[in-house]
Every structure is written in structure tokens, then in C-alpha cells.
Design a protein around this motif. Structure first.
Motif, short mmCIF file in Angstrom:
data_model
loop_
_atom_site.label_atom_id
_atom_site.label_comp_id
_atom_site.label_asym_id
_atom_site.label_seq_id
_atom_site.Cartn_x
_atom_site.Cartn_y
_atom_site.Cartn_z
N ASP A 2 -81.37 -23.96 17.09
CA ASP A 2 -81.75 -24.23 16.04
C ASP A 2 -80.86 -24.35 14.58
O ASP A 2 -81.12 -25.10 13.52
CB ASP A 2 -82.51 -23.26 15.14
N ALA A 3 -79.59 -24.70 15.05
CA ALA A 3 -78.29 -25.55 14.21
C ALA A 3 -78.80 -26.56 13.86
O ALA A 3 -78.65 -27.63 14.29
CB ALA A 3 -77.40 -24.96 14.76
N MET A 4 -78.57 -27.16 12.35
CA MET A 4 -79.22 -28.76 12.31
C MET A 4 -78.02 -29.08 12.57
O MET A 4 -77.55 -30.60 13.02
CB MET A 4 -78.73 -28.35 10.82
N ILE A 5 -76.12 -28.93 12.12
CA ILE A 5 -74.92 -29.19 12.43
C ILE A 5 -74.06 -28.28 13.73
O ILE A 5 -73.79 -27.11 12.98
CB ILE A 5 -74.03 -29.90 11.27
N GLN A 12 -62.03 -30.65 14.64
CA GLN A 12 -62.52 -30.95 13.70
C GLN A 12 -63.63 -32.72 13.66
O GLN A 12 -63.54 -33.65 13.23
CB GLN A 12 -61.43 -31.77 12.90
N THR A 13 -64.98 -31.90 14.96
CA THR A 13 -65.62 -32.37 15.29
C THR A 13 -67.00 -31.74 15.23
O THR A 13 -67.59 -30.39 15.38
CB THR A 13 -65.34 -33.00 16.65
N ILE A 14 -67.91 -32.37 14.61
CA ILE A 14 -69.34 -32.65 14.13
C ILE A 14 -70.73 -33.30 15.04
O ILE A 14 -69.85 -34.63 15.35
CB ILE A 14 -69.46 -32.17 12.65
N TRP A 15 -71.47 -32.14 15.82
CA TRP A 15 -72.53 -33.24 16.13
C TRP A 15 -73.78 -32.85 15.16
O TRP A 15 -74.50 -31.19 15.50
CB TRP A 15 -72.46 -32.33 17.55
N PRO A 16 -74.41 -33.57 14.38
CA PRO A 16 -75.54 -33.51 14.07
C PRO A 16 -76.75 -33.11 15.58
O PRO A 16 -76.53 -33.49 16.32
CB PRO A 16 -75.91 -34.62 13.55
N GLN A 17 -77.31 -31.75 14.81
CA GLN A 17 -78.60 -32.19 15.72
C GLN A 17 -80.24 -32.33 15.61
O GLN A 17 -79.87 -33.06 14.78
CB GLN A 17 -78.67 -30.05 16.46
N VAL A 18 -80.67 -32.11 16.74
CA VAL A 18 -82.41 -32.77 16.42
C VAL A 18 -83.42 -32.69 15.02
O VAL A 18 -83.24 -33.11 14.61
CB VAL A 18 -83.11 -33.06 18.04
N PHE A 19 -82.68 -31.04 15.12
CA PHE A 19 -83.37 -30.82 14.06
C PHE A 19 -82.88 -31.50 12.54
O PHE A 19 -83.58 -31.53 11.18
CB PHE A 19 -83.23 -29.59 13.70
N TYR A 20 -81.63 -32.12 12.10
CA TYR A 20 -80.38 -32.19 11.43
C TYR A 20 -81.49 -33.99 10.44
O TYR A 20 -81.81 -33.94 10.08
CB TYR A 20 -78.91 -32.95 11.74
N TRP A 21 -82.06 -34.57 11.95
CA TRP A 21 -82.45 -35.83 11.62
C TRP A 21 -84.27 -35.20 11.57
O TRP A 21 -85.25 -36.16 10.61
CB TRP A 21 -82.58 -36.33 13.21
N TYR A 22 -84.68 -34.22 12.03
CA TYR A 22 -85.94 -33.96 12.13
C TYR A 22 -86.21 -33.92 9.94
O TYR A 22 -87.27 -34.07 9.37
CB TYR A 22 -86.58 -33.26 12.61
#
Length: 70
Positions: A2-5, A12-22
Motif C-alpha cells: 500500500d506504499a505510494m513510493i 537512492q532509487t525510488i519506485w512509484p507504485q500503482v497507488f501513487y498514480w491512482y
């Protein structure tokens, strides 16, 4: 997740998750300074949330309510 990112501090890498875009898809319609006035959350029904927008100096007699159904 359920994390947004998700972030990896080591690389130092980030991955936006589906919920972030939602969240981003409907958040753009809620003006800055708005506040939540209603929330309907029932897993068997449509979920909805309503926000009252701030009064703008350019239109002091207009105030909108934004409703989002998911």
C-alpha cells in the motif's frame, strides 16, 4: 504493497507504485487549501469522498464542493 513510493536508500532509487498514480489522477481536481467534509467507505458499495474548496479572492461568492467516487 500500500506504499505510494518504495525507496532504496542505499542505491537512492525510488519506485512509484500503482497507488501513487491512482491518487494523482483524482488529486489534481482538488484545489490547494481544500479540506475533506465527507467520506463514505464501505467495501460492498461505491466509495466516495467530498472536499470543500477554499474561497478565492477573485470569486468570493463562489465555493465549490468536489466529490470523487471510486
Amino acid at each position: 504493497s500500500d506504499a505510494m513510493i518504495i525507496a532504496d536508500a542505499k542505491t537512492q532509487t525510488i519506485w512509484p507504485q500503482v497507488f501513487y498514480w491512482y491518487v494523482g489522477h483524482f488529486a489534481r481536481f482538488i484545489p490547494r487549501g481544500s479540506f475533506r467534509i465527507f467520506l463514505y467507505n464501505n467495501t460492498n458499495q461505491v466509495e466516495a469522498v467530498a472536499f470543500k474548496t477554499p474561497i478565492l479572492e477573485s470569486s468570493p461568492d463562489v465555493q465549490e464542493i468536489v466529490v470523487i467516487a471510486m
